[in-house]
Design an enzyme around this catalytic site. Structure first.
Site, mmCIF file in Angstrom:
data_model
loop_
_atom_site.group_PDB
_atom_site.id
_atom_site.type_symbol
_atom_site.label_atom_id
_atom_site.label_comp_id
_atom_site.label_asym_id
_atom_site.label_seq_id
_atom_site.Cartn_x
_atom_site.Cartn_y
_atom_site.Cartn_z
ATOM 1 N N HIS A 365 -4.222 77.538 28.364
ATOM 2 C CA HIS A 365 -5.010 77.300 29.585
ATOM 3 C C HIS A 365 -5.494 75.865 29.726
ATOM 4 O O HIS A 365 -6.438 75.621 30.478
ATOM 5 C CB HIS A 365 -6.243 78.194 29.616
ATOM 6 N N LYS A 556 -17.482 75.096 40.055
ATOM 7 C CA LYS A 556 -16.667 75.158 38.839
ATOM 8 C C LYS A 556 -17.536 74.614 37.716
ATOM 9 O O LYS A 556 -18.585 74.032 37.980
ATOM 10 C CB LYS A 556 -15.392 74.326 38.983
ATOM 11 N N ARG A 557 -17.108 74.777 36.463
ATOM 12 C CA ARG A 557 -17.878 74.186 35.388
ATOM 13 C C ARG A 557 -17.976 72.673 35.595
ATOM 14 O O ARG A 557 -17.094 72.061 36.198
ATOM 15 C CB ARG A 557 -17.217 74.498 34.037
ATOM 16 N N LYS A 562 -12.952 67.285 36.127
ATOM 17 C CA LYS A 562 -12.979 67.957 37.432
ATOM 18 C C LYS A 562 -13.551 67.042 38.524
ATOM 19 O O LYS A 562 -13.384 67.292 39.699
ATOM 20 C CB LYS A 562 -13.787 69.250 37.339
ATOM 21 N N THR A 666 -8.486 78.687 39.746
ATOM 22 C CA THR A 666 -8.349 79.983 40.421
ATOM 23 C C THR A 666 -9.330 80.054 41.586
ATOM 24 O O THR A 666 -9.093 80.764 42.559
ATOM 25 C CB THR A 666 -8.616 81.153 39.448
ATOM 26 N N LYS A 670 -9.086 81.583 45.562
ATOM 27 C CA LYS A 670 -10.082 82.449 46.233
ATOM 28 C C LYS A 670 -10.508 81.842 47.561
ATOM 29 O O LYS A 670 -10.641 82.544 48.571
ATOM 30 C CB LYS A 670 -11.307 82.651 45.323
HETATM 31 C C1 F58 Z 1 -9.399 77.406 32.564
HETATM 32 N N1 F58 Z 1 -9.858 77.204 31.220
HETATM 33 C C2 F58 Z 1 -8.644 76.204 33.107
HETATM 34 N N2 F58 Z 1 -11.393 77.532 29.540
HETATM 35 O O1 F58 Z 1 -9.449 75.040 33.005
HETATM 36 C C3 F58 Z 1 -8.290 76.469 34.557
HETATM 37 O O2 F58 Z 1 -7.520 75.428 35.080
HETATM 38 C C4 F58 Z 1 -7.518 77.776 34.659
HETATM 39 O O3 F58 Z 1 -7.344 78.154 36.002
HETATM 40 C C5 F58 Z 1 -8.259 78.904 33.956
HETATM 41 O O4 F58 Z 1 -8.559 78.545 32.618
HETATM 42 C C6 F58 Z 1 -7.469 80.186 33.930
HETATM 43 O O5 F58 Z 1 -6.185 79.948 33.460
HETATM 44 C C7 F58 Z 1 -11.063 77.696 30.849
HETATM 45 O O6 F58 Z 1 -11.770 78.306 31.624
HETATM 46 C C8 F58 Z 1 -12.543 77.928 28.970
HETATM 47 O O7 F58 Z 1 -13.512 78.278 29.626
HETATM 48 C C9 F58 Z 1 -12.578 77.964 27.460
HETATM 49 C C10 F58 Z 1 -13.763 78.747 26.958
HETATM 50 C C11 F58 Z 1 -13.865 78.725 25.451
HETATM 51 C C12 F58 Z 1 -13.838 77.348 24.870
HETATM 52 C C13 F58 Z 1 -12.683 76.545 25.379
HETATM 53 C C14 F58 Z 1 -12.558 76.565 26.900
#
Ligand code: F58
Length: 818
Positions: A365, A556-557, A562, A666, A670
């Site tokens: 991811h 988003k985070r 970003k 994602t 949405k």
């Molecule tokens: C996200 N990763 C990607 N990681 O940033 C985003 O582009 C993608 O759409 C999504 O995954 C789904 O595929 C992400 O959310 C985390 O939150 C992890 C949590 C645990 C630690 C490392 C990052």
């Protein structure tokens, strides 16, 4: 996949029987009379009433699966960001109207009870929410499957702002009860940690290894039901909670040390206590590795010993299951399965490896190198000594293959080793997953291509057949039907039922983009949703916005890649041009800039950015000379529940990451599905969204990934952009002058502006001009509301591809062969 046509709950049950069961739950479940029942009593009683309807179908699903023994999928994920359950379960069972009528006869407002639910926030962001969308789609696509994860006692922290700065508070999501889960302590599983590995020889003289852990933890499974959309299937999500092996360790207890005994218990229970709130940089904390091993060890044991029939021949495991590894967090399952087969069952290495390589598949991811998880070997060896041995052996055999394929290429061998030597000896979990998995997939076309060409290129050269793509998707049940009932009704009126499980049918809306009456009604829906959102944040956060202004959303985070700071530069630049007289107020499009973002608690720059957004917001919102044309709204604690209110109200979706950094996104999907237009870079799934909706209905800007790479290679100097662009310089100078911080120029203000001008790792300054130009195109398009609405309708009509049902079908065809 075919849908079983189970009769809908609505036809089987009447309002009267629903009322009877609800009252039973109030009296006997909660132990109160209805006229004394609190809102929470009524919510819990309602939840249990709905749960009972689901249970019948769940048991039926389990019986069928036991009978048919079809190949299943186990989705292993450290996060499931589920969102509220009541709404979704009412929708899936078609009980919404019955529940509403029943409750209203009792003088109870269903919506008030809905609002009483605390969402289970067992995830950080996109990765966790994707897992939740996937279990929904697995059930709806009628795929036998089980989700495995952790029942964190505290989910993602609750965010508050104090003087504009983020403050984190524990998320006590279980405090008012948890009606959706079913604990099964009698099915608990023991998991070992630490200790040493012994060699021993059997009667035939064969050498074996045996792990002697020195402490144990018990995993108690909690089952959640995951209903398919009105198809009679209810799958299982099994989350593990850690308990001490024995309430009181007998040895310690007998020694008379009561407090030590209790302390041991607390230590065990810490394992599932809290979700790590990191967003992309793993911290390498020991407790985190304990969490990972804890849940995969429980899950593998559960699957092999409880889900499979007794005496199932594990050589045939690949016929029955794929373990889909959601990022590297569950990858320790690979050596764990090897250990189960070799040490516990006496298999030969080769046989165990052959099975292991067939049952795992890995989804990546990220693209950020610092986000690729590594575990120092001394930590791993201390906690899981036998697993480390197994990883070493996997690596030895793998490197042997590398030498065979590329003789004499020492550098390649070092690059590809599962064990990194620098800066500390560590296990590269993504490499382990790639070597062990049957498939490796990225989450959008561009991402998968960059994985193949850059991040894992040596592996792609060696195992080209392993690499594939599955573009992410989102569940239209939650993100259209539940969150946007008015748009859903309008769509159903236009194209009939059935689109919710066949989202490509939204295409049938295309001709209606040219129908003025349809556009008017579409706008009416947006207007309504904007008012609804304004009401929500007024009540929730005390934020006042005009429901007529364009809703421009960036949620988003908070992360530098970003580029929330690029959005902020745009806002400040607008403000600077207005206050300096360069931009007449009459030419300013009324807009509400909506932010939603949590920062990892230890990520200083991200937290400073939040503080700066709030500072800029405070100044702009208070400046009466703007006549309310610009507003910044930053409601705290953005979560799934708030997303469901914001997304349907949004007009513009900000997806402005530096190209080549966002794996997919994602939220972008949405927003488009709910009729927002995107202003975005050529990154992640934006690429596919734009291809589908067309260039005229998407505001593309900025460098693409090759341009970013070139600029990086030729030496990026952000200061030159600052020097050459008057508006950019003025915006940065305005921030640096303390204009938004009461004259205060030090601290975070200068550190943010300074780092943008001097380093700007994610090239916000390089894309600034293109971004501002794109925003001018946005405004020109918005000025023609008919043209804008036409684009919005086309966004909905052309993005049906992004249903997570389609993602699941792609996984079935490309990875699971089920
Ligand atoms: C996200 N990763 C990607 N990681 O940033 C985003 O582009 C993608 O759409 C999504 O995954 C789904 O595929 C992400 O959310 C985390 O939150 C992890 C949590 C645990 C630690 C490392 C990052």
């Amino acid at each position: 996949m075919t849908h079983t046509s189970a009769p809908s709950a609505a036809r089987e049950h009447t309002v009267e029987s629903f009322t009877r069961e609800f009252l039973r739950e109030v009296n006997f479940g909660q132990g109160v009379d209805l006229d004394r029942a609190s809102t929470n009593d009524k919510y819990l009683a309602l939840a249990r009433t709905v749960r009972a309807y689901l249970t019948t179908r769940w048991l039926e699903t389990l019986r069928t699966q036991r009978r048919e023994q079809k190949k299943a999928v186990a989705y292993m994920s450290a996060e499931f960001l589920l969102g509220r359950q009541l709404d979704n379960n009412l929708l899936a069972t078609d009980l919404d109207d019955i529940a509403r009528d029943s409750l209203s006869q009792l003088g109870i407002d269903l919506d008030e009870l809905r609002e009483a639910e605390i969402e289970p926030g067992l995830g950080n962001g996109g990765l966790g929410r994707l897992a939740a969308c996937f279990v929904d789609s697995l059930a709806t696509e009628n795929v036998p499957s089980i989700g495995y994860g952790i029942r964190y006692e505290y989910g993602i922290f609750r965010q508050r702002f104090e003087d504009g700065r983020q403050v984190e508070e524990p998320d006590e999501w279980l405090r008012l009860g948890s009606p959706w889960e079913m604990p099964h302590p009698e099915n608990a599983v023991n998991v070992g940690f630490g200790g040493r590995v012994e060699a021993w020889t059997d009667e035939s003289g064969r050498a074996h290894r045996r792990w002697m852990p020195d402490w144990h933890v018990t995993g108690v499974p909690y089952n959640y039901m995951v209903p398919g959309y009105r198809n009679g299937r209810v799958n299982t999500l099994r989350l593990w909670s850690a308990r001490a092996t024995q309430a009181f360790d007998l040895a310690i207890f007998n020694a008379g040390d009561y407090t030590d005994a209790v302390r041991a218990q607390t230590q065990a229970e810490n394992i599932s206590k809290v979700l790590y709130p990191e967003d992309s940089t793993p911290q390498g904390k020991e407790l985190r590795l304990q969490q990972q091993y804890f849940f995969v060890a429980c899950s593998l044991r559960d699957f092999v010993e409880k889900v499979l029939p007794e005496d199932y021949d594990l050589h045939r495991l690949p016929e029955r299951i794929t373990f889909q590894l959601n990022d590297t967090h569950p990858v320790i399952a690979v050596p764990e399965l090897m250990r189960l087969l070799i040490d516990d069952r006496g298999w030969e290495w080769e046989d165990a490896w052959a099975v292991t390589q067939k049952v795992f598949a890995y989804t990546c991811h990220t693209l950020l190198p610092e986000a690729l998880e590594v575990w120092p070997v001394d930590l791993l060896g201390r906690l899981l000594p036998r697993h480390l041995e197994i990883i070493y052996r996997i690596n030895e055999e793998f490197l042997e293959q590398v030498r065979e394929a590329f003789p004499g290429d020492m550098l390649r061998e070092r690059h590809m080793s599962i064990i990194a030597e620098e800066p500390v000896r560590s296990v590269r979990m993504a490499y382990l997953a790639t070597v062990a998995g049957s498939k490796v997939n990225g989450v959008a076309e561009l991402h998968s291509q960059l994985l193949r060409d850059k991040v894992l290129s040596d592996f792609a050269e060696m195992y080209p057949h392993k690499f594939t793509n599955v573009t992410n998707g989102v569940t239209p049940r939650r993100f259209m039907a539940l969150s946007n009932p008015r748009l859903s009704a309008l769509i159903t009126e236009a194209i009939g039922e059935g689109w919710l499980t066949d989202l490509e049918r939204l295409r049938e809306l295309e001709p209606l983009a040219d129908d003025a009456e349809f556009r008017r009604r579409f706008r009416e829906v947006k207007d309504h949703n904007r008012v609804r959102f304004a009401d929500v944040i007024a009540a929730r956060d005390g934020i006042e916005i005009s429901p007529d202004a364009m809703v421009d959303a960036m949620v988003k985070r908070l992360h530098e890649y970003k580029r929330q700071s690029l959005k902020l530069l745009h806002i400040v630049s607008l403000y600077e041009r207005i206050t300096s007289g360069a931009l007449p107020l009459a030419d300013v499009t009324p807009r509400t800039f909506v932010f939603g973002a949590k920062a990892a608690p230890g990520y200083v720059r991200a937290k400073e950015t939040i503080a700066l957004i709030n500072a800029v917001g405070r100044t702009i919102n208070a400046d009466t000379s703007l006549e309310g044309r610009l507003k910044v709204a930053f409601p705290a604690n953005y979560n799934v529940t708030l997303a469901e209110k914001l997304i349907p109200a949004a007009d513009l979706s900000e997806q402005i990451s530096l190209a080549g950094k966002e794996a997919s996104g994602t939220g972008n999907m949405k927003f488009a599905l709910n009729g927002a237009l995107t202003v975005g870079t050529d990154d992640g799934a934006n690429v596919e969204i734009r291809q589908l909706v067309g260039d005229d209905h998407f505001f593309l800007f900025g460098m693409d990934e090759p341009a970013v790479s070139d600029l990086q290679a030729s030496g990026y100097r952000s200061a030159s952009y600052y020097e050459q662009d008057r508006d950019l310089r003025a915006a940065l100078d305005m921030i640096a002058s303390g204009a938004f911080t009461g004259g205060e120029r030090g601290s975070f203000v200068s550190s943010i502006t300074g780092s943008l001008i001097e380093r700007d790792r994610f090239m916000a300054l390089a894309d600034f001009r293109a971004y501002v130009d794109a925003q001018e195109r946005v405004e020109a398009h918005w000025a023609d509301q008919e043209a804008w609405t036409r684009s919005a309708v086309l966004n909905v009509a052309r993005t049906g591809y992004f249903s997570s049902d389609r993602s699941i079908r792609d996984y079935l065809a490309r990875i699971w062969n089920a």
